[in-house]
Design a protein around this motif. Sequence first.
Motif, PDB file in Angstrom:
ATOM      1  N   UNK A 353       0.826  -1.208   0.000  1.00 24.28           N
ATOM      2  CA  UNK A 353       0.000   0.000   0.000  1.00 24.28           C
ATOM      3  C   UNK A 353       0.857   1.254   0.000  1.00 24.28           C
ATOM      4  N   UNK A 354       0.413   2.241  -0.788  1.00 28.36           N
ATOM      5  CA  UNK A 354       1.242   3.452  -0.884  1.00 28.36           C
ATOM      6  C   UNK A 354       0.951   4.418   0.268  1.00 28.36           C
ATOM      7  N   UNK A 355      -0.269   4.371   0.825  1.00 27.17           N
ATOM      8  CA  UNK A 355      -0.575   5.255   1.957  1.00 27.17           C
ATOM      9  C   UNK A 355      -1.714   4.654   2.794  1.00 27.17           C
ATOM     10  N   UNK A 356      -2.042   5.323   3.889  1.00 26.99           N
ATOM     11  CA  UNK A 356      -3.048   4.751   4.798  1.00 26.99           C
ATOM     12  C   UNK A 356      -4.466   4.826   4.217  1.00 26.99           C
ATOM     13  N   UNK A 357      -4.673   5.715   3.243  1.00 27.98           N
ATOM     14  CA  UNK A 357      -5.994   5.791   2.604  1.00 27.98           C
ATOM     15  C   UNK A 357      -6.259   4.501   1.819  1.00 27.98           C
ATOM     16  N   UNK A 358      -5.243   4.113   1.048  1.00 27.76           N
ATOM     17  CA  UNK A 358      -5.357   2.887   0.267  1.00 27.76           C
ATOM     18  C   UNK A 358      -5.518   1.681   1.205  1.00 27.76           C
ATOM     19  N   UNK A 362      -8.867  -0.822   1.324  1.00 30.11           N
ATOM     20  CA  UNK A 362      -8.715  -2.261   1.076  1.00 30.11           C
ATOM     21  C   UNK A 362      -9.132  -3.071   2.314  1.00 30.11           C
ATOM     22  N   UNK A 363      -8.855  -2.522   3.489  1.00 28.03           N
ATOM     23  CA  UNK A 363      -9.228  -3.192   4.747  1.00 28.03           C
ATOM     24  C   UNK A 363     -10.745  -3.371   4.818  1.00 28.03           C
ATOM     25  N   UNK A 364     -11.446  -2.355   4.396  1.00 29.17           N
ATOM     26  CA  UNK A 364     -12.913  -2.435   4.411  1.00 29.17           C
ATOM     27  C   UNK A 364     -13.404  -3.382   3.300  1.00 29.17           C
ATOM     28  N   UNK A 365     -12.831  -3.228   2.119  1.00 31.75           N
ATOM     29  CA  UNK A 365     -13.301  -4.022   0.985  1.00 31.75           C
ATOM     30  C   UNK A 365     -13.021  -5.514   1.195  1.00 31.75           C
TER      31      UNK A 365
END
Length: 407
Positions: A353-358, A362-365
């Motif tokens: 992952x490039x940042x915490x947003x990504x 993904x954690x949710x998905x």
Amino acid sequence: MPFTNNTLAGRMEHAYYPIRELSPLAEEIKKTGAEIYNASIGDPVPYLGPAKYVIKAYAKALKDGKVFYSRSPGDFEFLDEISKRYKRLYTLDIDSSKIFVTQGLSEAVTFLAESLMCKGRGAVLFNPYYPVYAPAVKLFDGTVVLSELDEEKGWAPSKDDLEEKIKKAKDAGVDLRFILIINPNNPTGSMCSRKDLQDVVEIAKNNDLLIISDEIYDEMILVKEKMTCIGELAKGVPHIIMNGLSKNWGGTGFRIGWVVIPEDDEGSRKLREGLNNLATMRLCANTPAQIAGVEALRNVKAHRRFLKYLIKNIRERAEFMQKRLNEIQGVSCQKAKGAFYLFPKIDLSKTKFKDDKEFCTELLRKEHVWVTRGSGFGRDSHLRTTVLPPIEILGKVAQGIENLMRC
Ligand SMILES: Cc1ncc(COP(=O)(O)O)c(C=O)c1O
């Protein structure tokens, strides 16, 4: 100019609240029938319930038809109870004419930003911060100046950094107006020591800055240390205390907050006048909720019982979650002293992952685990998780984070 062109004013680019940005994805997943492990929204009510004695008072107010417009600055009886609360908890003498009831503390934030900010002015926030504050300052054309909290020191403010950032902003021509404190803190779960608060008061005084203290979690203390209300230290220095029914009384949906402006300098008097005028423009805060608020604050015995139950559960959950998060490779998490959040650092360098947003998307998905990205609070490579769900669900949240850290 047709309505469809340039519809929104330019300032609207700042109207943003990252805590709810994944709500549409969570709703999409829920529609498939899957369960979401939600440690995202800081609402104690769904997991720990409301305070029943307050609900009873609210129901009675409705049954009695108390749904009329009430006084703009707040119902007299409720203001009186708020004043007595400051005397009871902090031995502060605050006349009820110096208190304003708002529609949640959130409305107080808008009122203050609207009253104090304009082009050329600015405000100092400690970073990370609760993400309503920076947009509120910017919406009213103010400049946000960030002073970094020290993660290794339990997210304490740094006196040197604060002084340096104020000096830099002033040298750059920013007309600074206030320093904001959130104590106990969202997102970090930290609580300011008396000494750290004294330093902030000293710096505010030396720089002629107002202090605004968001104390919405002031009775949710998880450790043996004592909470210091800014009013105890800032006598003679212009300051504002904010609070409300949302957290300590488990009443997020009542939408009741308050602002206290205790001092009598000219600025404080002018600000009281300004808030009074803004309050009249929106007529009043929720009337039956203020009537319930009288009971919420007056029935000290029932309140203490409710708080004891809340804190016991939150403390157990926070201890479990902090320990579990620290077991995950690449994750480190400070202890929470107050409120109901943890703000772990995640080392993304060994992940895809490039940042915490990504990472959070993904954690949710993939894992159906819903937490909020740290960058939404001003700090990248962090997550903000609530510790409100039962331990069984928190275990699933931690497991989801662990699974993703291996990706
Ligand atoms: C620090 C802080 N201030 C204010 C609020 C919002 O308060 P209210 O529900 O009274 O608008 C929150 C909600 O999470 C918060 O964490």
